[in-house]
Design a protein around this motif. Structure first.
Motif, mmCIF file in Angstrom:
data_model
loop_
_atom_site.group_PDB
_atom_site.id
_atom_site.type_symbol
_atom_site.label_atom_id
_atom_site.label_comp_id
_atom_site.label_asym_id
_atom_site.label_seq_id
_atom_site.Cartn_x
_atom_site.Cartn_y
_atom_site.Cartn_z
ATOM 1 N N MET A 89 50.266 46.460 42.978
ATOM 2 C CA MET A 89 48.923 46.367 42.407
ATOM 3 C C MET A 89 47.852 46.915 43.354
ATOM 4 N N ASP A 90 48.295 47.608 44.413
ATOM 5 C CA ASP A 90 47.383 48.246 45.372
ATOM 6 C C ASP A 90 46.444 47.259 46.058
ATOM 7 N N TYR A 91 46.879 46.022 46.213
ATOM 8 C CA TYR A 91 46.012 45.037 46.873
ATOM 9 C C TYR A 91 45.774 45.395 48.333
ATOM 10 N N ASP A 92 46.724 46.112 48.932
ATOM 11 C CA ASP A 92 46.562 46.502 50.324
ATOM 12 C C ASP A 92 45.364 47.425 50.521
ATOM 13 N N LYS A 93 44.888 48.043 49.425
ATOM 14 C CA LYS A 93 43.711 48.912 49.501
ATOM 15 C C LYS A 93 42.470 48.230 48.928
ATOM 16 N N LEU A 94 42.626 47.027 48.387
ATOM 17 C CA LEU A 94 41.524 46.379 47.662
ATOM 18 C C LEU A 94 41.252 44.953 48.150
ATOM 19 N N VAL A 95 41.507 44.682 49.421
ATOM 20 C CA VAL A 95 41.274 43.335 49.969
ATOM 21 C C VAL A 95 39.780 43.026 49.946
ATOM 22 N N LYS A 96 39.428 41.886 49.379
ATOM 23 C CA LYS A 96 38.030 41.457 49.313
ATOM 24 C C LYS A 96 37.906 40.058 49.918
ATOM 25 N N PRO A 97 36.866 39.849 50.733
ATOM 26 C CA PRO A 97 36.698 38.540 51.381
ATOM 27 C C PRO A 97 36.291 37.483 50.370
ATOM 28 N N GLY A 98 36.495 36.229 50.741
ATOM 29 C CA GLY A 98 36.036 35.156 49.863
ATOM 30 C C GLY A 98 36.843 33.882 49.991
ATOM 31 N N ARG A 99 36.390 32.917 49.218
ATOM 32 C CA ARG A 99 37.060 31.615 49.109
ATOM 33 C C ARG A 99 37.629 31.548 47.707
ATOM 34 N N TYR A 100 38.936 31.424 47.613
ATOM 35 C CA TYR A 100 39.607 31.473 46.317
ATOM 36 C C TYR A 100 40.431 30.206 46.100
ATOM 37 N N LYS A 101 40.277 29.628 44.929
ATOM 38 C CA LYS A 101 41.096 28.467 44.591
ATOM 39 C C LYS A 101 42.416 28.955 44.002
ATOM 40 N N LEU A 102 43.523 28.468 44.537
ATOM 41 C CA LEU A 102 44.846 28.830 44.036
ATOM 42 C C LEU A 102 45.262 27.805 42.997
ATOM 43 N N GLU A 103 45.495 28.294 41.799
ATOM 44 C CA GLU A 103 45.805 27.394 40.687
ATOM 45 C C GLU A 103 47.309 27.158 40.573
ATOM 46 N N HIS A 104 47.666 25.904 40.369
ATOM 47 C CA HIS A 104 49.078 25.536 40.198
ATOM 48 C C HIS A 104 49.661 26.272 38.987
ATOM 49 N N GLY A 105 50.831 26.898 39.193
ATOM 50 C CA GLY A 105 51.506 27.569 38.087
ATOM 51 C C GLY A 105 51.198 29.047 37.974
ATOM 52 N N TRP A 106 50.331 29.567 38.816
ATOM 53 C CA TRP A 106 50.042 30.994 38.772
ATOM 54 C C TRP A 106 51.279 31.813 39.139
ATOM 55 N N GLY A 107 51.397 32.994 38.492
ATOM 56 C CA GLY A 107 52.375 33.983 38.899
ATOM 57 C C GLY A 107 51.725 34.966 39.848
ATOM 58 N N ASN A 108 52.527 35.877 40.385
ATOM 59 C CA ASN A 108 51.997 36.840 41.344
ATOM 60 C C ASN A 108 50.895 37.715 40.748
ATOM 61 N N ARG A 109 51.106 38.131 39.496
ATOM 62 C CA ARG A 109 50.134 39.022 38.857
ATOM 63 C C ARG A 109 48.778 38.350 38.721
ATOM 64 N N GLN A 110 48.776 37.063 38.331
ATOM 65 C CA GLN A 110 47.520 36.333 38.203
ATOM 66 C C GLN A 110 46.823 36.185 39.554
ATOM 67 N N LEU A 111 47.605 35.815 40.551
ATOM 68 C CA LEU A 111 47.044 35.578 41.881
ATOM 69 C C LEU A 111 46.448 36.860 42.465
ATOM 70 N N ILE A 112 47.221 37.937 42.474
ATOM 71 C CA ILE A 112 46.732 39.189 43.038
ATOM 72 C C ILE A 112 45.573 39.734 42.212
ATOM 73 N N GLY A 113 45.616 39.525 40.907
ATOM 74 C CA GLY A 113 44.527 39.992 40.047
ATOM 75 C C GLY A 113 43.198 39.369 40.433
ATOM 76 N N VAL A 114 43.212 38.078 40.721
ATOM 77 C CA VAL A 114 41.987 37.377 41.131
ATOM 78 C C VAL A 114 41.511 37.881 42.491
ATOM 79 N N LEU A 115 42.446 38.043 43.430
ATOM 80 C CA LEU A 115 42.085 38.452 44.784
ATOM 81 C C LEU A 115 41.542 39.870 44.826
ATOM 82 N N ARG A 116 42.189 40.793 44.120
ATOM 83 C CA ARG A 116 41.762 42.198 44.202
ATOM 84 C C ARG A 116 40.428 42.429 43.498
ATOM 85 N N LEU A 117 40.068 41.554 42.550
ATOM 86 C CA LEU A 117 38.773 41.658 41.878
ATOM 87 C C LEU A 117 37.679 40.886 42.619
#
Length: 356
Positions: A89-117
């Motif tokens: 998902m090219d997260y290595d090129k789209l790292v964004k700073p912040g405080r993110y809540k990790l939700e129970h039951g998330w898959g990788n796609r959901q987690l990386i999607g939130v972080l890269r945006l």
């Protein structure tokens, strides 16, 4: 006569056996790969055990630092699959700073999607029980990314504070204690601008009119409110205490507020103000100097500010703590009444052996 078996015939028989086997193997590999790919993308990979879990990715963090921070939360089930998906998902090129809540039951796609945006989870910023600028900076820095030094630098910068219509003695009054929703990555300057905006919103036309009727500026109201707050923790008593100080100001009397002496001395462990403290020369010592001190002696909360703006109308000029240590005060109109109240309180202090 026996039929002769040629090499060509043998090869054809071998191919007829190998091709189905290869087809089966290909299907198995395809199914296995598809299943693993599905797992990588959709299967749960965040197990918070339903506890609130946050990952903090600092400004300027590299991809590896971000991934280390995520894994350090201890809630990632399969770190390898997370890293594999993050690269896809090219997260290595789209790292964004912040405080993110990790939700129970998330898959990788959901987690990386939130972080890269950069879809940060806001936090509630609160501050109270603060006396000094340095304490305010330290308290704020515990909840947001800017350091205590960054915040204190702005709080201590006279030229910058002029742009906000404050100075180093009264800037703490710009911080009206409340709950403010902010992002963890808010900069120190953005925070100052936000607090100025909230301060201006707090000072409604109605509050400004009340301050004007008292003959006080907004900063003077906050300064008096800080004294009231230091004198009593009882919200229902604050308007009466405010009334005493307003009466003394109107008559041109010294405020003689013990908390201002404690602030001047700088020893907040003092429980009993003595003559040696009263002789401490400081513009904050209201036993020595008339009028209000140069600025607030703490960050006054809304109940204290509104107590000054809505004081109790009475003719009390004195008060001292009640001898029952209830937190309430005995009020007096004359010095004789006040001295009698003070003697009872002093006796109670002596009985408890509170000497300072």
């Amino acid at each position: 006569m026996a039929k002769k078996v040629t090499n060509s015939t043998r090869n054809k028989k071998k191919k007829s056996k190998v091709l189905p086997a290869l087809s089966v193997l290909f299907v198995l590999l395809f199914v296995s790969f598809s299943y693993y790919a599905y797992q990588i993308v959709y299967t749960t990979n965040v197990d918070t055990k339903e506890q609130d879990t946050y990952v903090y990715i600092p400004t300027g963090a590299s991809y590896e630092q971000a991934m280390d921070s995520i894994e350090a939360t201890g809630v990632i089930i399969d770190p390898l699959s997370l890293r594999f998906m993050s690269k896809l998902m090219d997260y290595d090129k789209l790292v964004k700073p912040g405080r993110y809540k990790l939700e129970h039951g998330w898959g990788n796609r959901q987690l990386i999607g939130v972080l890269r945006l950069g879809q940060q989870t806001p936090l509630n910023l609160t501050f109270n029980n603060v006396r000094l600028r340095s304490q305010l900076a330290e308290k704020l820095a515990t909840d947001i990314e800017p350091s205590r030094e960054e915040i204190d630098a702005l709080l201590s910068d006279p030229e910058y504070l002029k742009t906000l219509d404050f100075d180093t003695t009264n800037v703490v009054s710009m911080f009206v204690p409340n709950t403010y929703e902010v992002y963890w990555t808010i900069t120190a300057e953005e925070l100052m601008q936000r607090m100025k905006t909230e301060y201006d919103k707090f000072w409604t036309e109605a509050r400004l009119d009340k301050a004007e009727a008292l003959g006080l500026t907004q900063q003077e109201v906050s300064t008096l409110a800080s004294i009231v707050q230091a004198e009593t923790i009882k919200n229902d008593e604050k308007p009466r205490v405010a009334g005493v100080y307003l009466n003394r100001l109107e008559k041109g009397m010294l405020l003689q507020a013990d908390p201002t002496v404690v602030f001047a001395v700088g020893d907040f462990s003092i429980r009993r103000v003595l003559n040696v403290h009263l002789r401490h020369d400081s513009p904050y010592n209201t036993y020595m100097y008339k009028g209000l001190p140069p600025g607030p002696i703490n960050v006054p909360n809304i109940s204290s500010i509104d107590a000054v703006l809505n004081p109790e109308n009475h003719d009390y000029l004195y008060f001292c703590a009640k001898e029952d240590f209830s937190g309430y005060h005995s009020f007096a109109r004359t010095m004789g009444e006040h001295l009698a109240n003070a003697r009872r309180y002093q006796q109670a202090l002596n009985q408890r052996k509170i000497m300072k």
